[in-house]
Write a protein that holds these residues in place. Sequence first.
Motif, short mmCIF file in Angstrom:
data_model
loop_
_atom_site.label_atom_id
_atom_site.label_comp_id
_atom_site.label_asym_id
_atom_site.label_seq_id
_atom_site.Cartn_x
_atom_site.Cartn_y
_atom_site.Cartn_z
N ALA A 65 0.79 -1.24 -0.10
CA ALA A 65 0.10 0.01 0.21
C ALA A 65 0.86 1.37 -0.09
CB ALA A 65 -0.95 -0.08 1.12
N HIS A 66 1.94 1.46 0.87
CA HIS A 66 2.59 2.62 0.90
C HIS A 66 4.14 2.42 0.87
CE1 HIS A 66 -1.39 3.54 2.78
NE2 HIS A 66 -1.03 4.66 1.98
N GLY A 67 4.65 1.19 0.65
CA GLY A 67 5.99 0.90 0.66
C GLY A 67 6.89 0.76 1.96
N LEU A 68 6.25 0.98 3.09
CA LEU A 68 7.01 0.83 4.18
C LEU A 68 7.60 -0.78 4.33
CD1 LEU A 68 4.61 2.12 6.94
CD2 LEU A 68 6.47 3.19 5.93
N ARG A 69 8.79 -0.99 4.82
CA ARG A 69 9.65 -2.28 4.76
C ARG A 69 9.59 -2.77 6.21
NH1 ARG A 69 14.91 -2.31 2.64
NH2 ARG A 69 15.18 -0.64 3.95
N PHE A 70 9.47 -4.05 6.37
CA PHE A 70 9.57 -4.74 7.55
C PHE A 70 10.27 -5.87 7.42
CE2 PHE A 70 5.49 -2.44 7.35
CZ PHE A 70 5.19 -1.72 8.43
N ASP A 71 11.27 -6.21 8.48
CA ASP A 71 12.13 -7.30 8.66
C ASP A 71 11.35 -8.38 9.22
OD1 ASP A 71 13.93 -9.49 9.37
OD2 ASP A 71 15.18 -7.63 9.63
N LEU A 72 11.18 -9.48 8.30
CA LEU A 72 10.17 -10.68 8.74
C LEU A 72 10.77 -11.08 10.09
CD1 LEU A 72 9.66 -12.46 5.41
CD2 LEU A 72 8.25 -10.78 6.61
N ARG A 73 12.19 -11.08 10.25
CA ARG A 73 12.70 -11.74 11.50
C ARG A 73 12.30 -11.23 12.79
NH1 ARG A 73 18.39 -11.10 9.24
NH2 ARG A 73 17.38 -9.13 8.85
N THR A 74 11.98 -9.71 12.66
CA THR A 74 11.98 -8.91 14.03
C THR A 74 10.42 -8.13 13.98
OG1 THR A 74 12.86 -6.90 13.16
CG2 THR A 74 14.24 -8.47 14.20
N GLY A 75 9.94 -8.01 12.68
CA GLY A 75 8.75 -7.32 12.61
C GLY A 75 9.07 -5.73 12.61
N ARG A 76 10.19 -5.29 12.85
CA ARG A 76 10.61 -4.03 12.76
C ARG A 76 10.86 -3.36 11.28
NH1 ARG A 76 9.98 -2.29 17.84
NH2 ARG A 76 10.47 -3.85 19.54
N MET A 77 10.69 -2.02 11.34
CA MET A 77 11.19 -1.37 10.03
C MET A 77 12.78 -0.88 10.33
SD MET A 77 8.17 1.76 9.71
CE MET A 77 9.17 2.45 8.32
N PRO A 78 13.59 -1.08 9.42
CA PRO A 78 14.96 -0.55 9.32
C PRO A 78 15.37 0.60 10.24
CG PRO A 78 14.53 -0.89 7.12
CD PRO A 78 13.10 -0.92 7.91
N GLY A 79 16.25 0.51 11.10
CA GLY A 79 16.62 1.79 11.51
C GLY A 79 16.14 2.00 13.10
N PRO A 80 16.65 3.09 13.61
CA PRO A 80 16.10 3.18 14.95
C PRO A 80 14.48 3.60 14.75
CG PRO A 80 17.24 4.88 14.53
CD PRO A 80 17.52 3.91 13.38
N GLY A 81 13.69 3.16 15.99
CA GLY A 81 12.33 3.56 16.13
C GLY A 81 11.27 3.02 14.97
N GLY A 82 10.64 3.76 14.52
CA GLY A 82 9.44 3.18 13.55
C GLY A 82 8.50 2.43 14.04
N LEU A 83 7.73 1.79 13.06
CA LEU A 83 6.65 1.07 13.28
C LEU A 83 7.08 -0.64 13.34
CD1 LEU A 83 3.85 2.45 10.78
CD2 LEU A 83 4.18 2.73 13.29
N ALA A 84 6.29 -1.55 13.94
CA ALA A 84 6.57 -2.96 13.95
C ALA A 84 5.26 -3.65 13.67
CB ALA A 84 7.33 -3.25 15.33
N VAL A 85 5.41 -4.74 13.13
CA VAL A 85 4.50 -5.59 13.01
C VAL A 85 4.59 -6.87 13.85
CG1 VAL A 85 5.53 -7.04 10.82
CG2 VAL A 85 2.92 -6.94 11.16
N GLY A 86 3.51 -7.48 14.16
CA GLY A 86 3.50 -8.58 15.24
C GLY A 86 4.42 -9.90 14.72
N THR A 87 5.25 -10.39 15.21
CA THR A 87 5.93 -11.73 14.58
C THR A 87 5.50 -12.81 15.40
OG1 THR A 87 7.90 -11.32 15.83
CG2 THR A 87 7.70 -10.34 13.56
#
Length: 118
Positions: A65-87
């Motif tokens: 939808a908006h291009g945000l990227r999430f690491d499947l291992r952690t659920g977090r966006m790259p870099g400090p802070g940012g949004l996270a998805v549940g894993t």
Amino acid sequence: MSRRIPVGTVDELLPGQRKLVFVDGRSIVLFNIEGTIHAIDNSCPHNGASLASGQLDGCMLRCPAHGLRFDLRTGRMPGPGGLAVGTFLVHTSDGKLELSIDESSTALSSAPACKATT
């Protein structure tokens, strides 16, 4: 307390494939990245868009939808802070896939590193 929920078999989720499952009214998407199974909530924390069809680059998933990227291992966006998805932790037992659902919070995956494609 956590419980294991069967969500399919290892044979139906080959490397490079993904599978959408529904557990306790929750939409969860599983990914097989080079033989390692990762599972995340299928809802982008930014605006609730489905992540199931997002583009993969190694373990990085891009929200369609908006291009945000999430690491499947952690659920977090790259870099400090940012949004996270549940894993969720994924277990294999006798050829079956089982999700660990933590009753009090989302269990973070401890999967090994993924290689980015070039």
